[in-house]
Design a protein around this motif. Structure first.
Motif, short mmCIF file in Angstrom:
data_model
loop_
_atom_site.label_atom_id
_atom_site.label_comp_id
_atom_site.label_asym_id
_atom_site.label_seq_id
_atom_site.Cartn_x
_atom_site.Cartn_y
_atom_site.Cartn_z
N GLU A 425 -25.27 -32.76 -8.47
CA GLU A 425 -23.93 -33.00 -9.03
C GLU A 425 -23.11 -31.71 -9.07
O GLU A 425 -21.89 -31.74 -8.87
CB GLU A 425 -24.05 -33.59 -10.43
N HIS A 426 -23.78 -30.58 -9.33
CA HIS A 426 -23.06 -29.31 -9.35
C HIS A 426 -22.54 -28.95 -7.97
O HIS A 426 -21.42 -28.44 -7.82
CB HIS A 426 -23.97 -28.19 -9.88
N LEU A 427 -23.35 -29.22 -6.94
CA LEU A 427 -22.90 -28.95 -5.58
C LEU A 427 -21.70 -29.83 -5.22
O LEU A 427 -20.73 -29.36 -4.62
CB LEU A 427 -24.05 -29.20 -4.58
N LEU A 428 -21.74 -31.10 -5.62
CA LEU A 428 -20.63 -32.01 -5.32
C LEU A 428 -19.35 -31.56 -6.04
O LEU A 428 -18.25 -31.61 -5.46
CB LEU A 428 -21.00 -33.43 -5.73
N ARG A 429 -19.48 -31.14 -7.28
CA ARG A 429 -18.30 -30.67 -8.02
C ARG A 429 -17.73 -29.40 -7.39
O ARG A 429 -16.51 -29.24 -7.28
CB ARG A 429 -18.67 -30.41 -9.49
N ALA A 430 -18.62 -28.51 -6.97
CA ALA A 430 -18.17 -27.25 -6.36
C ALA A 430 -17.45 -27.52 -5.04
O ALA A 430 -16.42 -26.90 -4.75
CB ALA A 430 -19.37 -26.34 -6.12
N ILE A 431 -17.97 -28.47 -4.26
CA ILE A 431 -17.31 -28.81 -2.99
C ILE A 431 -15.92 -29.38 -3.25
O ILE A 431 -14.95 -29.03 -2.58
CB ILE A 431 -18.18 -29.82 -2.21
N ALA A 432 -15.82 -30.26 -4.25
CA ALA A 432 -14.52 -30.85 -4.58
C ALA A 432 -13.52 -29.77 -4.98
O ALA A 432 -12.34 -29.81 -4.61
CB ALA A 432 -14.69 -31.87 -5.69
N LEU A 433 -13.98 -28.77 -5.73
CA LEU A 433 -13.10 -27.67 -6.14
C LEU A 433 -12.65 -26.85 -4.93
O LEU A 433 -11.49 -26.41 -4.86
CB LEU A 433 -13.82 -26.78 -7.15
N GLU A 434 -13.55 -26.64 -3.97
CA GLU A 434 -13.18 -25.88 -2.77
C GLU A 434 -12.09 -26.62 -1.99
O GLU A 434 -11.11 -26.02 -1.54
CB GLU A 434 -14.41 -25.69 -1.88
N TYR A 435 -12.26 -27.94 -1.82
CA TYR A 435 -11.24 -28.73 -1.10
C TYR A 435 -9.92 -28.70 -1.86
O TYR A 435 -8.84 -28.55 -1.25
CB TYR A 435 -11.72 -30.18 -0.95
N ARG A 436 -9.98 -28.84 -3.19
CA ARG A 436 -8.75 -28.89 -3.99
C ARG A 436 -7.98 -27.57 -3.88
O ARG A 436 -6.76 -27.56 -3.78
CB ARG A 436 -9.10 -29.18 -5.44
N GLU A 437 -8.71 -26.44 -3.90
CA GLU A 437 -8.04 -25.15 -3.84
C GLU A 437 -7.31 -24.94 -2.52
O GLU A 437 -6.35 -24.19 -2.44
CB GLU A 437 -9.04 -24.02 -4.07
N LEU A 438 -7.80 -25.58 -1.47
CA LEU A 438 -7.14 -25.46 -0.18
C LEU A 438 -6.05 -26.51 0.01
O LEU A 438 -5.45 -26.61 1.09
CB LEU A 438 -8.17 -25.58 0.95
N GLY A 439 -5.79 -27.30 -1.04
CA GLY A 439 -4.73 -28.30 -0.96
C GLY A 439 -5.11 -29.52 -0.18
O GLY A 439 -4.23 -30.25 0.31
N LYS A 440 -6.42 -29.77 -0.01
CA LYS A 440 -6.87 -30.94 0.75
C LYS A 440 -7.19 -32.08 -0.23
O LYS A 440 -8.02 -31.93 -1.11
CB LYS A 440 -8.11 -30.60 1.58
N LEU A 441 -6.51 -33.19 -0.05
CA LEU A 441 -6.72 -34.34 -0.92
C LEU A 441 -7.99 -35.08 -0.57
O LEU A 441 -8.67 -35.64 -1.42
CB LEU A 441 -5.52 -35.29 -0.84
#
Length: 448
Positions: A425-441
């Protein structure tokens, strides 16, 4: 350290004269202004009865024909001998008819013989002298300085005369090289290992072959006679190109570790100068120090320096092309190890590509490679909650190695903040944060 200064001083001493050193790098860059300053320095040397020794004359702008002529006239009109120190490839503003004394660099066997002789004179015991000769391509002058400094240190520290001095000589020799590189490069101390790298087998084979070529240079060039056949491109240079985050810089560190050499990342911001000739001077220092210390030099994002030459429309274009031309000439005579990385292979001048010993494409990692990358980035010491589904992560998220590294580290901090073991779950949350920071929905897009 090749003995140029000592040779000139000895010749001057034979006629009862001293020497006066003139560094043109400290004079104005423009041709006429340099000539005027040089004339004053030559006159001072004449008044003192010294033989002037001029270095850095190649700093004069070669495109300034009028300035070059004035410098020639200044040297021509000096009523006495003038000695000029320069690298073999330097282009100097001199009239024909000058006397040339070429001091060749020592090959590995000759360096080893000089180390043995100098160490015997200093009564320093060293078990593996050949290793010093192989690692440091320094001349007799530097070898004498290193030995003198080690002797002084051992006397000060009260070291037993029977203790091996190899490690101390290695340390001081490395300091000589580091001093020359420290103002234009960063010493990279954290080097990658094979287990941290996930690349296609053909790329790994090419890297291993490149390492083997460096390791066996003495055999091929000196023992097998290729030294007399190869007049240019005797160094080993590699161009790594591919999308961001695919491991290009990491592999440069891996190569340095495999060879047991130091890695220096060249700071392009400190290399490039607005002053005419200053960029070439900085580059000369990089290549010379890399050859002498057998360090690996890394030009990260090399397209900013090794870019294609352009049509000359302004003085800016002309000087940019001069820098590229200098790099091309210097690569021909370079005998060290250099690595260039770029995200845009097409931006590198074609002439550079022809001079590369190895051109290697780093592809965006496929699904299998991403599984290996996820596994490689989780340390064995990390507390984990259950098994990770790296295959699911690799299928769902097309990430480059750089983003996989960022995500695993981010996930570790998320788990540490919650005081819990690291889980999926931590890996999934971290990936989501990486996508969000790059402006990818969407989290299905490729990140490189």
């Amino acid at each position: 350290g090749s003995g140029r200064h000592s040779l000139i001083a000895a010749l001057a001493a034979r006629v009862g004269r001293g020497i006066a050193c003139i560094d043109c790098h400290r004079l104005p860059r423009a041709g006429k202004l340099m000539a005027a300053a040089l004339r004053q320095e030559l006159f001072r040397a004449l008044l003192r009865g010294c033989v002037p020794v001029v270095s850095g004359l190649e700093a004069a702008d070669p495109a300034d024909a009028e300035g070059q002529d004035v410098i020639k006239q200044t040297l021509r009109s000096h009523p006495g001998p003038v000695c000029i120190r320069a690298a073999p490839e330097a282009s100097l503003p001199l009239d024909p008819g000058f006397v040339t004394a070429m001091l060749p660099s020592l090959n590995e066997s000759e360096r080893a013989a000089f180390w043995h002789e100098a160490l015997e004179r200093a009564a320093l015991p060293v078990a593996d002298v050949d290793a010093l000769a192989a690692r440091y391509r320094v001349g007799p002058g530097v070898i004498e300085q290193v030995i003198a400094q080690v002797v002084s240190r051992r006397n000060h520290e009260g070291v037993s005369p029977d203790d091996d001095a190899g490690s101390q000589l290695e340390e001081v020799s490395a300091q000589h090289i580091a001093t020359r590189l420290s103002h234009i490069a960063t010493h990279v101390r954290r080097l990658a290992r094979w287990e941290q790298v996930a690349l296609p087998e053909d790329v790994i084979d090419s890297i291993r072959e490149f390492v083997a070529r460096i390791s066996h240079r003495k055999t091929v060039y000196e023992k097998w006679g290729f030294d007399a056949k190869m007049t240019t491109s005797r160094g080993l240079t590699a161009l790594f190109y591919g999308p961001p985050g695919t491991g290009k810089s990491m592999v440069a560190g891996l190569i340095a570790r495999e060879l047991g050499l130091d890695l220096y990342r060249i700071d392009l911001a400190r290399i490039v100068s607005k002053w005419i000739g200053e960029t070439e001077k900085n580059l000369a220092e990089v290549f010379d120090a890399a050859e002498d210390g057998q360090v690996v030099i890394l030009f990260d994002e090399a397209d900013s320096l090794f870019a294609k030459r352009t049509e000359v429309k302004s003085s800016v274009d002309r000087y940019a092309n001069l820098e590229v031309n200098y790099l091309l000439q210097r690569l021909d005579t370079f005998e060290g190890v250099g690595i260039l990385t770029t995200n845009l292979e097409g931006s590198i001048d074609q002439a550079f590509k022809r001079r590369m010993s190895l051109r290697l494409h780093f592809p965006f990692p496929d699904e299998d490679m991403r599984v290996r990358l996820w596994a490689a980035h989780i340390p064995a010491e990390a507390p984990v909650a259950g098994d990770f589904d790296f295959l699911d992560l690799a299928r769902r998220f097309p990430l480059s190695g750089g983003y996989i590294r960022n995500s695993t580290l981010r996930a570790a901090f998320l788990a540490a903040q919650e005081n819990r073991p690291l889980g999926q779950e931590h890996l999934l949350r971290a990936i989501a944060l990486e996508y969000r920071e790059l402006g990818k929905l969407s989290t299905s897009g490729r990140m490189e």
